[in-house]
Scaffold this motif. Structure first.
Motif, PDB file in Angstrom:
ATOM      1  N   HIS A  61     -10.115  -0.549 -24.377  1.00 28.13           N
ATOM      2  CA  HIS A  61      -9.358  -1.030 -25.279  1.00 28.13           C
ATOM      3  C   HIS A  61      -7.873  -0.395 -25.658  1.00 28.13           C
ATOM      4  CE1 HIS A  61      -8.616  -3.509 -28.857  1.00 28.13           C
ATOM      5  NE2 HIS A  61      -8.251  -2.522 -29.576  1.00 28.13           N
ATOM      6  N   GLY A  62      -6.941  -1.182 -25.701  1.00 31.34           N
ATOM      7  CA  GLY A  62      -5.636  -0.851 -26.194  1.00 31.34           C
ATOM      8  C   GLY A  62      -4.632  -0.493 -24.969  1.00 31.34           C
ATOM      9  N   THR A  63      -4.998  -0.519 -23.874  1.00 27.60           N
ATOM     10  CA  THR A  63      -4.353  -0.090 -22.593  1.00 27.60           C
ATOM     11  C   THR A  63      -3.418  -1.165 -21.983  1.00 27.60           C
ATOM     12  OG1 THR A  63      -6.347  -0.395 -20.953  1.00 27.60           O
ATOM     13  CG2 THR A  63      -5.922   1.914 -21.982  1.00 27.60           C
ATOM     14  N   VAL A  64      -2.657  -0.723 -21.321  1.00 30.20           N
ATOM     15  CA  VAL A  64      -1.675  -1.434 -20.444  1.00 30.20           C
ATOM     16  C   VAL A  64      -2.104  -1.144 -19.031  1.00 30.20           C
ATOM     17  CG1 VAL A  64       0.581  -2.367 -19.841  1.00 30.20           C
ATOM     18  CG2 VAL A  64      -0.034  -2.010 -22.227  1.00 30.20           C
ATOM     19  N   SER A  65      -2.425  -2.103 -18.161  1.00 28.10           N
ATOM     20  CA  SER A  65      -2.751  -1.914 -16.672  1.00 28.10           C
ATOM     21  C   SER A  65      -1.473  -2.276 -15.798  1.00 28.10           C
ATOM     22  CB  SER A  65      -4.026  -2.458 -16.088  1.00 28.10           C
ATOM     23  OG  SER A  65      -5.047  -1.906 -16.951  1.00 28.10           O
ATOM     24  N   LEU A  66      -1.107  -1.545 -14.889  1.00 29.91           N
ATOM     25  CA  LEU A  66       0.156  -1.803 -14.110  1.00 29.91           C
ATOM     26  C   LEU A  66      -0.502  -1.553 -12.683  1.00 29.91           C
ATOM     27  CD1 LEU A  66       3.212  -2.616 -13.813  1.00 29.91           C
ATOM     28  CD2 LEU A  66       3.397  -0.264 -13.559  1.00 29.91           C
ATOM     29  N   LEU A  67      -0.595  -2.764 -12.094  1.00 27.51           N
ATOM     30  CA  LEU A  67      -1.183  -2.790 -10.383  1.00 27.51           C
ATOM     31  C   LEU A  67       0.022  -3.087  -9.556  1.00 27.51           C
ATOM     32  CD1 LEU A  67      -4.421  -4.700 -11.004  1.00 27.51           C
ATOM     33  CD2 LEU A  67      -3.894  -2.521 -11.545  1.00 27.51           C
ATOM     34  N   PRO A  68       0.282  -2.012  -8.720  1.00 29.22           N
ATOM     35  CA  PRO A  68       1.269  -2.299  -7.618  1.00 29.22           C
ATOM     36  C   PRO A  68       1.173  -3.231  -6.613  1.00 29.22           C
ATOM     37  CG  PRO A  68       0.061  -0.443  -7.246  1.00 29.22           C
ATOM     38  CD  PRO A  68      -0.653  -0.948  -8.246  1.00 29.22           C
ATOM     39  N   SER A  98       9.658   2.289  -4.853  1.00 32.66           N
ATOM     40  CA  SER A  98       9.378   3.981  -5.100  1.00 32.66           C
ATOM     41  C   SER A  98       8.439   4.240  -6.071  1.00 32.66           C
ATOM     42  CB  SER A  98      10.861   4.440  -5.401  1.00 32.66           C
ATOM     43  OG  SER A  98      11.176   4.214  -6.831  1.00 32.66           O
ATOM     44  N   TYR A  99       8.099   3.237  -7.007  1.00 35.85           N
ATOM     45  CA  TYR A  99       7.128   3.463  -8.016  1.00 35.85           C
ATOM     46  C   TYR A  99       5.606   2.886  -7.755  1.00 35.85           C
ATOM     47  CZ  TYR A  99      10.968   4.268 -11.089  1.00 35.85           C
ATOM     48  OH  TYR A  99      12.177   4.676 -11.832  1.00 35.85           O
ATOM     49  N   ILE A 100       5.494   2.500  -6.615  1.00 36.51           N
ATOM     50  CA  ILE A 100       4.108   2.007  -6.222  1.00 36.51           C
ATOM     51  C   ILE A 100       3.049   3.090  -6.220  1.00 36.51           C
ATOM     52  CG2 ILE A 100       2.760   1.084  -4.379  1.00 36.51           C
ATOM     53  CD1 ILE A 100       4.995  -0.596  -3.529  1.00 36.51           C
ATOM     54  N   GLY A 101       3.672   4.263  -5.485  1.00 39.59           N
ATOM     55  CA  GLY A 101       2.643   5.342  -5.439  1.00 39.59           C
ATOM     56  C   GLY A 101       2.384   6.104  -6.874  1.00 39.59           C
ATOM     57  N   PRO A 102       3.312   6.315  -7.659  1.00 40.82           N
ATOM     58  CA  PRO A 102       3.033   6.520  -9.158  1.00 40.82           C
ATOM     59  C   PRO A 102       2.178   5.830  -9.848  1.00 40.82           C
ATOM     60  CG  PRO A 102       5.295   7.088  -8.693  1.00 40.82           C
ATOM     61  CD  PRO A 102       4.860   6.275  -7.506  1.00 40.82           C
ATOM     62  N   ALA A 103       2.327   4.427  -9.661  1.00 47.11           N
ATOM     63  CA  ALA A 103       1.131   3.453 -10.154  1.00 47.11           C
ATOM     64  C   ALA A 103       0.144   3.569  -9.618  1.00 47.11           C
ATOM     65  CB  ALA A 103       2.079   2.081 -10.074  1.00 47.11           C
ATOM     66  N   VAL A 104      -0.134   3.904  -8.379  1.00 49.95           N
ATOM     67  CA  VAL A 104      -1.464   3.797  -7.935  1.00 49.95           C
ATOM     68  C   VAL A 104      -2.270   5.197  -8.490  1.00 49.95           C
ATOM     69  CG1 VAL A 104      -2.738   4.710  -6.094  1.00 49.95           C
ATOM     70  CG2 VAL A 104      -0.948   2.803  -5.719  1.00 49.95           C
ATOM     71  N   ASP A 105      -1.619   6.236  -9.006  1.00 52.09           N
ATOM     72  CA  ASP A 105      -1.873   7.427  -9.502  1.00 52.09           C
ATOM     73  C   ASP A 105      -2.606   7.269 -10.670  1.00 52.09           C
ATOM     74  OD1 ASP A 105      -1.218   8.800  -7.141  1.00 52.09           O
ATOM     75  OD2 ASP A 105       0.775   9.507  -7.916  1.00 52.09           O
ATOM     76  N   GLY A 106      -2.227   6.306 -11.499  1.00 56.03           N
ATOM     77  CA  GLY A 106      -2.597   6.161 -12.853  1.00 56.03           C
ATOM     78  C   GLY A 106      -2.097   4.956 -13.409  1.00 56.03           C
ATOM     79  N   PRO A 107      -2.739   3.751 -12.900  1.00 56.94           N
ATOM     80  CA  PRO A 107      -2.511   2.302 -13.444  1.00 56.94           C
ATOM     81  C   PRO A 107      -2.800   1.977 -14.830  1.00 56.94           C
ATOM     82  CG  PRO A 107      -4.620   2.245 -12.152  1.00 56.94           C
ATOM     83  CD  PRO A 107      -4.049   3.787 -12.207  1.00 56.94           C
ATOM     84  N   ASP A 108      -3.652   2.552 -15.636  1.00 58.37           N
ATOM     85  CA  ASP A 108      -3.857   2.316 -16.854  1.00 58.37           C
ATOM     86  C   ASP A 108      -3.211   3.101 -17.864  1.00 58.37           C
ATOM     87  OD1 ASP A 108      -5.954   0.301 -16.071  1.00 58.37           O
ATOM     88  OD2 ASP A 108      -7.087   2.060 -15.301  1.00 58.37           O
ATOM     89  N   LEU A 109      -2.135   2.463 -18.818  1.00 56.59           N
ATOM     90  CA  LEU A 109      -1.593   3.207 -19.762  1.00 56.59           C
ATOM     91  C   LEU A 109      -1.991   3.350 -20.934  1.00 56.59           C
ATOM     92  CD1 LEU A 109       1.913   2.150 -17.981  1.00 56.59           C
ATOM     93  CD2 LEU A 109       0.546   4.202 -17.407  1.00 56.59           C
ATOM     94  N   ALA A 110      -2.286   4.104 -21.612  1.00 56.70           N
ATOM     95  CA  ALA A 110      -2.604   4.122 -23.272  1.00 56.70           C
ATOM     96  C   ALA A 110      -1.368   4.353 -23.943  1.00 56.70           C
ATOM     97  CB  ALA A 110      -3.499   5.300 -23.487  1.00 56.70           C
ATOM     98  N   ASP A 111      -0.762   3.302 -24.338  1.00 56.20           N
ATOM     99  CA  ASP A 111       0.592   3.509 -25.196  1.00 56.20           C
ATOM    100  C   ASP A 111       0.707   2.250 -25.939  1.00 56.20           C
ATOM    101  OD1 ASP A 111       3.308   3.239 -25.851  1.00 56.20           O
ATOM    102  OD2 ASP A 111       4.026   3.978 -23.905  1.00 56.20           O
ATOM    103  N   PRO A 112       0.351   2.591 -27.303  1.00 52.00           N
ATOM    104  CA  PRO A 112       0.265   1.446 -28.247  1.00 52.00           C
ATOM    105  C   PRO A 112       1.635   0.585 -28.329  1.00 52.00           C
ATOM    106  CG  PRO A 112      -0.726   3.360 -28.987  1.00 52.00           C
ATOM    107  CD  PRO A 112      -0.304   3.656 -27.840  1.00 52.00           C
ATOM    108  N   LEU A 113       2.601   1.242 -28.404  1.00 53.76           N
ATOM    109  CA  LEU A 113       3.902   0.468 -28.363  1.00 53.76           C
ATOM    110  C   LEU A 113       4.083  -0.286 -27.199  1.00 53.76           C
ATOM    111  CD1 LEU A 113       6.824   0.254 -29.865  1.00 53.76           C
ATOM    112  CD2 LEU A 113       7.643   2.197 -28.515  1.00 53.76           C
ATOM    113  N   LEU A 114       3.928   0.142 -26.130  1.00 54.20           N
ATOM    114  CA  LEU A 114       4.040  -0.573 -24.749  1.00 54.20           C
ATOM    115  C   LEU A 114       3.055  -1.921 -25.080  1.00 54.20           C
ATOM    116  CD1 LEU A 114       5.051  -1.362 -21.928  1.00 54.20           C
ATOM    117  CD2 LEU A 114       3.248   0.244 -21.032  1.00 54.20           C
TER     118      LEU A 114
END
Length: 271
Positions: A61-68, A98-114
């Motif tokens: 709950h509350g996360t934003v997921s970014l899948l590359p 260039s951001y594909i690898g970093p997104a793979v490392d942690g796709p689920d972002l716990a950021d309420p503002l985002l």
């Protein structure tokens, strides 16, 4: 249980957004698949589990997921009542490769503002005529996503640099081992290994805890010890081991072994 599926999808008149996709599924499971664009996902009800790059992930709950893009993933509900999600498919003008690898490392972002900003963007996209608001909100979201990924990108770059340096250090060691007797200048080694001389010295010292010239001298002294134990006279050992002359051999030999070559040779075989 009645299986419900509710889907709406459209292409907004907002540069950078390829598709908006809203869905409510109770039992649908996505098989492994790929997208050629970025998937920005929020789950409003329930939760989704998915596999990305052979790691199990989820949307608490509350996360934003970014899948590359170009990275296979699947998806299935984790609750009996399924899930409700809102998805934005973003082209690479928002996030480059260039951001594909970093997104793979942690796709689920716990950021309420985002999370709040993504929800507000979906609201703006649902009302024709609010394209300027949507573009403005998308710009803020893209900047926030890059801010999340940039430290991971820097970490990956540092790791890649360290790996390259280790490889370079091992290559230099192999070169020194192959040229114990004849030696090699730093500039020559740099040319052969396609690296800056300073970087060569730093990489080698960091990898092995010893400078290249110290390593080479140690190998030459080791070679000299073997020749002396074979019965070679100290006067002949210097050139055969790669030293400039007898004093050169004596200086380094005594520093490393504690005695002169002559004394070492005289004492071989004694306790």
């Amino acid at each position: 249980m009645v299986v419900r599926q509710q889907v709406s999808a459209w292409r907004p008149n907002v540069p950078g957004i390829v598709e908006v996709f809203h869905a409510r599924f109770t039992a649908h499971a996505y098989p492994m698949h790929v997208h050629d664009v970025w998937t920005l996902l929020i789950v409003d009800d329930g939760a989704v589990r998915y596999d990305l790059d052979r790691h199990e992930r989820g949307t608490p709950h509350g996360t934003v997921s970014l899948l590359p893009p170009q990275v296979p993933h699947n998806g299935s509900p984790t609750t009996a009542h399924g899930f409700r999600k809102r998805v934005l498919y973003l082209d690479r003008s928002q996030l480059d490769e260039s951001y594909i690898g970093p997104a793979v490392d942690g796709p689920d972002l716990a950021d309420p503002l985002l999370r709040r900003r993504v929800g507000q963007l979906h609201t703006a996209l649902a009302h024709p005529g609010d394209e300027l608001e949507a573009e403005s909100r998308l710009a803020l979201i893209a900047a926030q996503l890059r801010a999340h990924l940039r430290p991971r990108l820097a970490l990956r770059e540092r790791q890649a640099s360290r790996q390259a340096s280790r490889g370079l250090a091992h290559a230099l060691r192999e070169l020194l081992d192959a040229r114990v007797r004849q030696g090699v200048t730093l500039d020559e080694a740099a040319g052969l290994l396609h690296a800056h001389p300073t970087h060569l010295v730093r990489a080698f010292s960091a990898a092995f805890g010893i400078a290249p010239h110290q390593y080479l001298m140690a190998r030459r002294v080791e070679r000299a010890r073997g020749l002396l134990l074979d019965g070679r006279p100290p006067t002949a050992v210097a050139a055969e081991a790669g030293f400039y002359d007898q004093p050169h051999l004596t200086r380094h030999f005594k520093r490393l072994v504690g005695v002169t070559p002559g004394h070492y040779a005289a004492r071989k075989g004694t306790g």
